[in-house]
Design an enzyme around this catalytic site. Structure first.
Site, PDB file in Angstrom:
ATOM      1  N   TYR A 142       0.840  -1.210   0.000  1.00  0.00           N
ATOM      2  CA  TYR A 142       0.000   0.000   0.000  1.00  0.00           C
ATOM      3  C   TYR A 142       0.874   1.260   0.000  1.00  0.00           C
ATOM      4  CZ  TYR A 142      -2.849   3.720   2.136  1.00  0.00           C
ATOM      5  OH  TYR A 142      -3.448   4.916   2.422  1.00  0.00           O
ATOM      6  N   VAL A 186     -10.314   4.681  15.665  1.00  0.00           N
ATOM      7  CA  VAL A 186     -11.255   5.557  16.382  1.00  0.00           C
ATOM      8  C   VAL A 186     -12.699   5.156  16.055  1.00  0.00           C
ATOM      9  CG1 VAL A 186     -12.076   7.934  16.632  1.00  0.00           C
ATOM     10  CG2 VAL A 186      -9.627   7.477  16.494  1.00  0.00           C
ATOM     11  N   ARG A 209       0.354   6.692  17.076  1.00  0.00           N
ATOM     12  CA  ARG A 209      -0.031   7.271  15.792  1.00  0.00           C
ATOM     13  C   ARG A 209      -0.277   8.768  15.998  1.00  0.00           C
ATOM     14  NH1 ARG A 209       1.693   3.161  14.574  1.00  0.00           N
ATOM     15  NH2 ARG A 209       0.825   1.463  13.356  1.00  0.00           N
ATOM     16  N   GLY A 268       3.614  -6.846  11.299  1.00  0.00           N
ATOM     17  CA  GLY A 268       3.922  -5.836  10.268  1.00  0.00           C
ATOM     18  C   GLY A 268       3.431  -4.440  10.607  1.00  0.00           C
TER      19      GLY A 268
HETATM   20  N1  NAD Z   1      -8.271   7.620   6.708  1.00  0.00           N
HETATM   21  C1  NAD Z   1      -6.982   7.809   6.900  1.00  0.00           C
HETATM   22  O1  NAD Z   1      -6.512   7.860   8.036  1.00  0.00           O
HETATM   23  C2  NAD Z   1      -6.050   7.992   5.725  1.00  0.00           C
HETATM   24  C3  NAD Z   1      -4.677   8.169   5.983  1.00  0.00           C
HETATM   25  C4  NAD Z   1      -3.809   8.327   4.900  1.00  0.00           C
HETATM   26  C5  NAD Z   1      -4.293   8.346   3.601  1.00  0.00           C
HETATM   27  N2  NAD Z   1      -5.640   8.159   3.388  1.00  0.00           N
HETATM   28  C6  NAD Z   1      -6.110   8.154   1.997  1.00  0.00           C
HETATM   29  O2  NAD Z   1      -7.255   8.985   1.902  1.00  0.00           O
HETATM   30  C7  NAD Z   1      -8.138   8.461   0.907  1.00  0.00           C
HETATM   31  C8  NAD Z   1      -9.540   8.344   1.477  1.00  0.00           C
HETATM   32  O3  NAD Z   1      -9.523   7.459   2.587  1.00  0.00           O
HETATM   33  P1  NAD Z   1     -10.815   7.237   3.516  1.00  0.00           P
HETATM   34  O4  NAD Z   1     -10.319   7.039   4.902  1.00  0.00           O
HETATM   35  O5  NAD Z   1     -11.829   8.259   3.246  1.00  0.00           O
HETATM   36  O6  NAD Z   1     -11.281   5.803   3.000  1.00  0.00           O
HETATM   37  P2  NAD Z   1     -12.693   5.301   2.456  1.00  0.00           P
HETATM   38  O7  NAD Z   1     -12.546   3.815   2.254  1.00  0.00           O
HETATM   39  O8  NAD Z   1     -13.786   5.768   3.332  1.00  0.00           O
HETATM   40  O9  NAD Z   1     -12.776   6.047   1.060  1.00  0.00           O
HETATM   41  C9  NAD Z   1     -12.253   5.528  -0.132  1.00  0.00           C
HETATM   42  C10 NAD Z   1     -13.364   5.611  -1.159  1.00  0.00           C
HETATM   43  O10 NAD Z   1     -12.838   5.240  -2.445  1.00  0.00           O
HETATM   44  C11 NAD Z   1     -13.771   4.381  -3.082  1.00  0.00           C
HETATM   45  N3  NAD Z   1     -13.002   3.545  -4.026  1.00  0.00           N
HETATM   46  C12 NAD Z   1     -12.057   2.612  -3.722  1.00  0.00           C
HETATM   47  N4  NAD Z   1     -11.550   2.091  -4.849  1.00  0.00           N
HETATM   48  C13 NAD Z   1     -12.170   2.698  -5.891  1.00  0.00           C
HETATM   49  C14 NAD Z   1     -12.079   2.590  -7.306  1.00  0.00           C
HETATM   50  N5  NAD Z   1     -11.237   1.714  -7.876  1.00  0.00           N
HETATM   51  N6  NAD Z   1     -12.878   3.367  -8.083  1.00  0.00           N
HETATM   52  C15 NAD Z   1     -13.745   4.243  -7.518  1.00  0.00           C
HETATM   53  N7  NAD Z   1     -13.878   4.388  -6.178  1.00  0.00           N
HETATM   54  C16 NAD Z   1     -13.098   3.629  -5.368  1.00  0.00           C
HETATM   55  C17 NAD Z   1     -14.427   3.603  -1.961  1.00  0.00           C
HETATM   56  O11 NAD Z   1     -15.698   3.074  -2.308  1.00  0.00           O
HETATM   57  C18 NAD Z   1     -14.525   4.675  -0.878  1.00  0.00           C
HETATM   58  O12 NAD Z   1     -15.738   5.383  -0.945  1.00  0.00           O
HETATM   59  C19 NAD Z   1      -7.512   7.151   0.415  1.00  0.00           C
HETATM   60  O13 NAD Z   1      -6.805   7.420  -0.768  1.00  0.00           O
HETATM   61  C20 NAD Z   1      -6.549   6.784   1.509  1.00  0.00           C
HETATM   62  O14 NAD Z   1      -5.462   6.014   1.036  1.00  0.00           O
HETATM   63  C21 NAD Z   1      -6.512   7.977   4.414  1.00  0.00           C
END
Ligand code: NAD
Length: 305
Positions: A142, A186, A209, A268
Protein backbone atom coordinates in the site's frame (compact mmCIF):
# COMPACT_ATOMS: atom_id res chain seq x y z
CA UNK A 1 -13.88 25.47 -9.94
CA UNK A 2 -15.00 22.21 -11.53
CA UNK A 3 -13.69 19.43 -9.30
CA UNK A 4 -13.81 15.65 -9.69
CA UNK A 5 -13.73 14.05 -6.24
CA UNK A 6 -12.84 10.37 -6.50
CA UNK A 7 -13.75 8.37 -3.42
CA UNK A 8 -16.33 11.03 -2.51
CA UNK A 9 -18.73 8.45 -1.08
CA UNK A 10 -16.06 7.49 1.43
CA UNK A 11 -15.09 9.05 4.72
CA UNK A 12 -12.66 11.84 3.81
CA UNK A 13 -13.92 12.41 0.25
CA UNK A 14 -17.49 13.01 1.41
CA UNK A 15 -16.38 15.69 3.90
CA UNK A 16 -14.36 17.35 1.15
CA UNK A 17 -17.19 17.21 -1.39
CA UNK A 18 -19.55 18.76 1.17
CA UNK A 19 -17.17 21.61 1.93
CA UNK A 20 -16.17 22.24 -1.70
CA UNK A 21 -19.86 22.47 -2.61
CA UNK A 22 -20.43 24.87 0.27
CA UNK A 23 -17.65 27.05 -1.14
CA UNK A 24 -19.48 27.22 -4.46
CA UNK A 25 -17.37 24.77 -6.47
CA UNK A 26 -18.99 22.41 -8.99
CA UNK A 27 -18.45 18.85 -7.79
CA UNK A 28 -18.83 15.44 -9.36
CA UNK A 29 -18.13 12.37 -7.24
CA UNK A 30 -16.82 9.17 -8.81
CA UNK A 31 -16.91 6.19 -6.44
CA UNK A 32 -17.39 2.45 -6.96
CA UNK A 33 -18.84 2.01 -3.45
CA UNK A 34 -16.32 -0.72 -2.62
CA UNK A 35 -15.91 0.74 0.88
CA UNK A 36 -18.00 3.92 0.56
CA UNK A 37 -21.74 4.45 0.87
CA UNK A 38 -24.14 6.37 -1.31
CA UNK A 39 -25.66 7.77 1.90
CA UNK A 40 -22.37 9.67 2.46
CA UNK A 41 -22.81 11.63 -0.76
CA UNK A 42 -23.76 15.21 0.17
CA UNK A 43 -27.09 16.57 -1.05
CA UNK A 44 -27.13 18.23 -4.46
CA UNK A 45 -23.83 16.67 -5.48
CA UNK A 46 -23.64 14.83 -8.77
CA UNK A 47 -22.74 11.20 -7.98
CA UNK A 48 -21.48 8.71 -10.53
CA UNK A 49 -21.11 5.10 -9.46
CA UNK A 50 -18.08 3.67 -11.23
CA UNK A 51 -14.45 2.73 -11.15
CA UNK A 52 -11.46 5.04 -11.56
CA UNK A 53 -9.91 2.36 -13.79
CA UNK A 54 -12.83 2.40 -16.23
CA UNK A 55 -11.29 4.16 -19.23
CA UNK A 56 -14.54 4.89 -21.09
CA UNK A 57 -16.35 6.19 -18.07
CA UNK A 58 -13.49 8.43 -16.92
CA UNK A 59 -13.06 9.83 -20.46
CA UNK A 60 -16.81 10.50 -20.68
CA UNK A 61 -16.75 12.41 -17.38
CA UNK A 62 -13.75 14.55 -18.36
CA UNK A 63 -15.30 15.22 -21.79
CA UNK A 64 -18.61 16.21 -20.25
CA UNK A 65 -17.41 18.31 -17.29
CA UNK A 66 -13.90 19.54 -18.22
CA UNK A 67 -12.65 19.31 -14.65
CA UNK A 68 -9.97 21.80 -13.64
CA UNK A 69 -9.09 19.96 -10.43
CA UNK A 70 -8.92 16.29 -9.50
CA UNK A 71 -9.27 15.64 -5.77
CA UNK A 72 -8.11 12.05 -5.80
CA UNK A 73 -9.22 10.09 -2.76
CA UNK A 74 -10.37 6.75 -4.20
CA UNK A 75 -7.98 3.98 -3.22
CA UNK A 76 -7.52 0.46 -1.99
CA UNK A 77 -6.35 1.46 1.49
CA UNK A 78 -6.37 -1.80 3.40
CA UNK A 79 -2.72 -2.38 4.33
CA UNK A 80 -3.20 -6.08 5.14
CA UNK A 81 -5.05 -6.64 1.88
CA UNK A 82 -2.17 -4.99 0.03
CA UNK A 83 0.21 -7.54 1.60
CA UNK A 84 -2.05 -10.45 0.62
CA UNK A 85 -2.68 -9.20 -2.92
CA UNK A 86 -0.11 -6.63 -4.09
CA UNK A 87 -1.32 -6.92 -7.70
CA UNK A 88 -4.83 -5.85 -6.78
CA UNK A 89 -3.44 -2.97 -4.73
CA UNK A 90 -1.27 -1.84 -7.67
CA UNK A 91 -4.16 -2.15 -10.14
CA UNK A 92 -6.46 -0.01 -8.00
CA UNK A 93 -3.95 2.51 -6.73
CA UNK A 94 -1.37 2.84 -9.48
CA UNK A 95 -3.21 1.93 -12.69
CA UNK A 96 -6.43 3.61 -11.49
CA UNK A 97 -4.51 6.80 -10.74
CA UNK A 98 -2.70 6.67 -14.08
CA UNK A 99 -5.99 6.32 -15.92
CA UNK A 100 -7.26 9.49 -14.23
CA UNK A 101 -4.05 11.40 -14.90
CA UNK A 102 -3.63 10.30 -18.49
CA UNK A 103 -7.26 11.05 -19.34
CA UNK A 104 -7.22 14.30 -17.38
CA UNK A 105 -4.22 15.56 -19.34
CA UNK A 106 -6.08 14.94 -22.61
CA UNK A 107 -8.95 17.10 -21.40
CA UNK A 108 -7.09 20.06 -19.90
CA UNK A 109 -6.85 19.05 -16.23
CA UNK A 110 -4.87 21.72 -14.36
CA UNK A 111 -4.35 20.45 -10.86
CA UNK A 112 -4.38 17.28 -8.75
CA UNK A 113 -4.82 17.08 -4.99
CA UNK A 114 -3.61 13.62 -4.03
CA UNK A 115 -4.36 11.75 -0.80
CA UNK A 116 -1.06 10.11 0.06
CA UNK A 117 -0.06 8.65 3.40
CA UNK A 118 2.23 10.05 6.06
CA UNK A 119 2.27 6.68 7.84
CA UNK A 120 2.91 3.85 5.39
CA UNK A 121 5.09 5.89 3.05
CA UNK A 122 7.88 6.49 5.59
CA UNK A 123 7.92 2.94 6.96
CA UNK A 124 9.55 2.46 10.37
CA UNK A 125 10.59 6.01 11.28
CA UNK A 126 14.09 6.96 12.33
CA UNK A 127 13.22 10.56 13.29
CA UNK A 128 10.19 11.86 15.21
CA UNK A 129 8.13 13.62 14.01
CA UNK A 130 8.98 12.81 10.37
CA UNK A 131 9.42 15.74 8.03
CA UNK A 132 8.84 15.46 4.28
CA UNK A 133 12.58 14.79 3.89
CA UNK A 134 12.42 11.61 5.98
CA UNK A 135 13.45 8.57 3.87
CA UNK A 136 10.52 6.79 2.24
CA UNK A 137 10.87 3.07 2.94
CA UNK A 138 7.35 1.63 2.87
CA UNK A 139 7.09 -1.85 4.37
CA UNK A 140 3.74 -2.72 2.75
CA UNK A 141 2.61 -2.65 -0.90
CA UNK A 142 0.00 0.00 0.00
CA UNK A 143 2.83 2.43 0.89
CA UNK A 144 4.72 1.41 -2.24
CA UNK A 145 1.71 2.12 -4.47
CA UNK A 146 1.14 5.54 -2.86
CA UNK A 147 4.83 6.35 -3.33
CA UNK A 148 4.63 5.26 -6.98
CA UNK A 149 1.66 7.61 -7.47
CA UNK A 150 3.67 10.46 -5.96
CA UNK A 151 6.46 9.75 -8.45
CA UNK A 152 4.02 9.68 -11.39
CA UNK A 153 2.54 12.97 -10.22
CA UNK A 154 6.02 14.46 -10.14
CA UNK A 155 6.54 13.21 -13.69
CA UNK A 156 3.36 14.97 -14.87
CA UNK A 157 4.43 18.13 -13.04
CA UNK A 158 7.92 18.20 -14.51
CA UNK A 159 7.10 17.02 -18.03
CA UNK A 160 3.58 18.37 -18.53
CA UNK A 161 3.21 21.31 -16.15
CA UNK A 162 0.41 19.72 -14.09
CA UNK A 163 0.12 21.36 -10.65
CA UNK A 164 0.17 18.67 -8.00
CA UNK A 165 -0.47 18.91 -4.28
CA UNK A 166 0.66 15.69 -2.60
CA UNK A 167 -0.84 15.50 0.86
CA UNK A 168 0.63 12.88 3.19
CA UNK A 169 -2.14 12.31 5.69
CA UNK A 170 -1.65 11.20 9.28
CA UNK A 171 -4.34 8.96 10.87
CA UNK A 172 -7.51 10.80 10.03
CA UNK A 173 -10.60 10.25 12.20
CA UNK A 174 -14.08 11.72 12.49
CA UNK A 175 -17.76 11.17 11.77
CA UNK A 176 -18.61 8.85 8.85
CA UNK A 177 -15.40 6.81 9.04
CA UNK A 178 -16.27 3.20 8.31
CA UNK A 179 -16.15 1.27 11.64
CA UNK A 180 -16.25 -2.15 9.97
CA UNK A 181 -12.87 -1.97 8.24
CA UNK A 182 -9.55 -3.25 9.52
CA UNK A 183 -8.21 0.29 9.96
CA UNK A 184 -9.80 3.33 11.54
CA UNK A 185 -9.25 2.52 15.20
CA UNK A 186 -11.25 5.56 16.38
CA UNK A 187 -14.32 4.51 14.38
CA UNK A 188 -13.99 0.87 15.46
CA UNK A 189 -13.67 1.75 19.18
CA UNK A 190 -16.43 4.39 18.97
CA UNK A 191 -18.91 1.95 17.46
CA UNK A 192 -18.12 -0.74 20.04
CA UNK A 193 -18.31 1.68 22.97
CA UNK A 194 -21.57 3.19 21.67
CA UNK A 195 -23.13 -0.27 21.66
CA UNK A 196 -21.71 -1.17 25.09
CA UNK A 197 -19.32 -3.80 23.71
CA UNK A 198 -15.84 -4.47 25.01
CA UNK A 199 -12.95 -3.17 22.93
CA UNK A 200 -9.98 -5.37 22.03
CA UNK A 201 -6.64 -3.58 21.70
CA UNK A 202 -4.12 -5.32 19.42
CA UNK A 203 -0.81 -5.98 21.17
CA UNK A 204 0.23 -3.95 24.21
CA UNK A 205 -1.49 -0.77 23.03
CA UNK A 206 1.74 1.21 23.19
CA UNK A 207 1.95 1.63 19.41
CA UNK A 208 1.62 5.32 18.58
CA UNK A 209 -0.03 7.27 15.79
CA UNK A 210 -0.64 10.88 14.84
CA UNK A 211 -4.43 11.37 14.98
CA UNK A 212 -5.97 14.25 13.05
CA UNK A 213 -9.61 15.33 12.99
CA UNK A 214 -11.20 15.29 9.53
CA UNK A 215 -12.37 18.92 9.86
CA UNK A 216 -8.74 20.06 10.09
CA UNK A 217 -7.91 18.01 7.02
CA UNK A 218 -10.71 19.68 5.07
CA UNK A 219 -9.28 23.11 5.93
CA UNK A 220 -5.85 22.00 4.70
CA UNK A 221 -7.39 20.81 1.43
CA UNK A 222 -9.05 24.20 0.94
CA UNK A 223 -5.71 25.92 1.51
CA UNK A 224 -4.12 23.51 -0.99
CA UNK A 225 -6.80 24.31 -3.55
CA UNK A 226 -5.81 27.99 -3.42
CA UNK A 227 -2.08 27.26 -3.59
CA UNK A 228 -0.81 28.01 -7.08
CA UNK A 229 2.35 25.88 -7.25
CA UNK A 230 3.13 22.19 -6.73
CA UNK A 231 3.82 20.88 -3.27
CA UNK A 232 4.39 17.78 -1.13
CA UNK A 233 3.29 18.21 2.46
CA UNK A 234 2.61 16.24 5.60
CA UNK A 235 -0.81 16.84 7.12
CA UNK A 236 -0.70 15.77 10.73
CA UNK A 237 -0.45 17.20 14.22
CA UNK A 238 3.12 16.32 15.21
CA UNK A 239 1.68 14.71 18.35
CA UNK A 240 2.01 11.04 19.20
CA UNK A 241 -0.75 9.16 21.01
CA UNK A 242 -0.76 5.49 21.92
CA UNK A 243 -3.79 3.24 21.62
CA UNK A 244 -4.29 2.92 25.38
CA UNK A 245 -4.47 6.72 25.73
CA UNK A 246 -6.80 6.88 22.75
CA UNK A 247 -9.09 4.33 24.39
CA UNK A 248 -9.11 6.35 27.62
CA UNK A 249 -10.25 9.50 25.81
CA UNK A 250 -13.03 7.63 24.05
CA UNK A 251 -14.11 5.77 27.20
CA UNK A 252 -14.37 9.14 28.93
CA UNK A 253 -16.47 10.55 26.08
CA UNK A 254 -18.68 7.44 26.34
CA UNK A 255 -18.89 7.75 30.14
CA UNK A 256 -17.90 4.11 30.58
CA UNK A 257 -15.59 2.40 33.05
CA UNK A 258 -15.46 -0.73 30.91
CA UNK A 259 -11.84 -1.90 30.58
CA UNK A 260 -10.47 -2.98 27.20
CA UNK A 261 -9.01 -6.43 26.63
CA UNK A 262 -5.69 -7.02 24.90
CA UNK A 263 -5.32 -9.34 21.89
CA UNK A 264 -2.49 -10.51 19.66
CA UNK A 265 -0.32 -7.86 18.03
CA UNK A 266 -0.84 -7.37 14.29
CA UNK A 267 2.24 -8.49 12.39
CA UNK A 268 3.92 -5.84 10.27
CA UNK A 269 2.36 -2.94 12.16
CA UNK A 270 4.59 0.10 12.56
CA UNK A 271 5.46 0.81 16.19
CA UNK A 272 5.56 4.58 16.06
CA UNK A 273 4.24 7.03 13.51
CA UNK A 274 4.08 10.80 13.81
CA UNK A 275 4.58 13.50 11.19
CA UNK A 276 5.55 17.14 11.35
CA UNK A 277 2.99 19.75 10.22
CA UNK A 278 5.68 22.45 10.14
CA UNK A 279 5.96 22.75 6.36
CA UNK A 280 2.16 22.92 5.93
CA UNK A 281 2.08 25.70 8.53
CA UNK A 282 4.88 27.61 6.84
CA UNK A 283 3.75 27.19 3.24
CA UNK A 284 -0.04 26.96 3.47
CA UNK A 285 -0.55 28.89 6.70
CA UNK A 286 -2.49 25.86 7.96
CA UNK A 287 -2.33 24.18 11.31
CA UNK A 288 -4.56 21.64 13.04
CA UNK A 289 -6.92 23.31 15.49
CA UNK A 290 -9.06 20.56 16.97
CA UNK A 291 -7.55 19.06 20.13
CA UNK A 292 -7.63 15.29 20.29
CA UNK A 293 -10.06 15.10 23.25
CA UNK A 294 -12.49 17.45 21.50
CA UNK A 295 -12.28 15.65 18.15
CA UNK A 296 -12.72 12.26 19.77
CA UNK A 297 -15.75 13.46 21.72
CA UNK A 298 -17.36 14.79 18.52
CA UNK A 299 -16.60 11.54 16.75
CA UNK A 300 -17.92 9.36 19.58
CA UNK A 301 -21.14 11.39 19.71
CA UNK A 302 -21.67 10.91 15.97
CA UNK A 303 -21.44 7.14 16.44
CA UNK A 304 -23.66 7.16 19.51
CA UNK A 305 -26.38 9.30 17.86
N1 NAD B 1 -8.27 7.62 6.71
C1 NAD B 1 -6.98 7.81 6.90
O1 NAD B 1 -6.51 7.86 8.04
C2 NAD B 1 -6.05 7.99 5.72
C3 NAD B 1 -4.68 8.17 5.98
C4 NAD B 1 -3.81 8.33 4.90
C5 NAD B 1 -4.29 8.35 3.60
N2 NAD B 1 -5.64 8.16 3.39
C6 NAD B 1 -6.11 8.15 2.00
O2 NAD B 1 -7.25 8.98 1.90
C7 NAD B 1 -8.14 8.46 0.91
C8 NAD B 1 -9.54 8.34 1.48
O3 NAD B 1 -9.52 7.46 2.59
P1 NAD B 1 -10.82 7.24 3.52
O4 NAD B 1 -10.32 7.04 4.90
O5 NAD B 1 -11.83 8.26 3.25
O6 NAD B 1 -11.28 5.80 3.00
P2 NAD B 1 -12.69 5.30 2.46
O7 NAD B 1 -12.55 3.82 2.25
O8 NAD B 1 -13.79 5.77 3.33
O9 NAD B 1 -12.78 6.05 1.06
C9 NAD B 1 -12.25 5.53 -0.13
C10 NAD B 1 -13.36 5.61 -1.16
O10 NAD B 1 -12.84 5.24 -2.44
C11 NAD B 1 -13.77 4.38 -3.08
N3 NAD B 1 -13.00 3.54 -4.03
C12 NAD B 1 -12.06 2.61 -3.72
N4 NAD B 1 -11.55 2.09 -4.85
C13 NAD B 1 -12.17 2.70 -5.89
C14 NAD B 1 -12.08 2.59 -7.31
N5 NAD B 1 -11.24 1.71 -7.88
N6 NAD B 1 -12.88 3.37 -8.08
C15 NAD B 1 -13.75 4.24 -7.52
N7 NAD B 1 -13.88 4.39 -6.18
C16 NAD B 1 -13.10 3.63 -5.37
C17 NAD B 1 -14.43 3.60 -1.96
O11 NAD B 1 -15.70 3.07 -2.31
C18 NAD B 1 -14.52 4.67 -0.88
O12 NAD B 1 -15.74 5.38 -0.94
C19 NAD B 1 -7.51 7.15 0.42
O13 NAD B 1 -6.81 7.42 -0.77
C20 NAD B 1 -6.55 6.78 1.51
O14 NAD B 1 -5.46 6.01 1.04
C21 NAD B 1 -6.51 7.98 4.41
Amino acid sequence: MRILVTGGAGFIGSHLAERFTGEGHGIVILDNLSTGFESNVPENVNFVKGDIGDKELVARLFREYHFEVLSHHAAQMNVRHSVEDPSFDAKENILGTLNLLQTGMEYGLKKVMFASTGGAIYGEQTAFPATEEHPTNPIAPYGVSKLACEKYLNYYTVEHGLKTIVMRYANVYGPRQNPYGEAGVVAIFSRLLASGEQVTINGDGKQTRDYMFVGDLVEANLAGLDYTDSLTINLGTGLETDVVQLYQYLAEAAGTSLEPQFGAAKPGEQRRSVISPEKARRVLGWQPRIELAEGLEKTYKSFAA
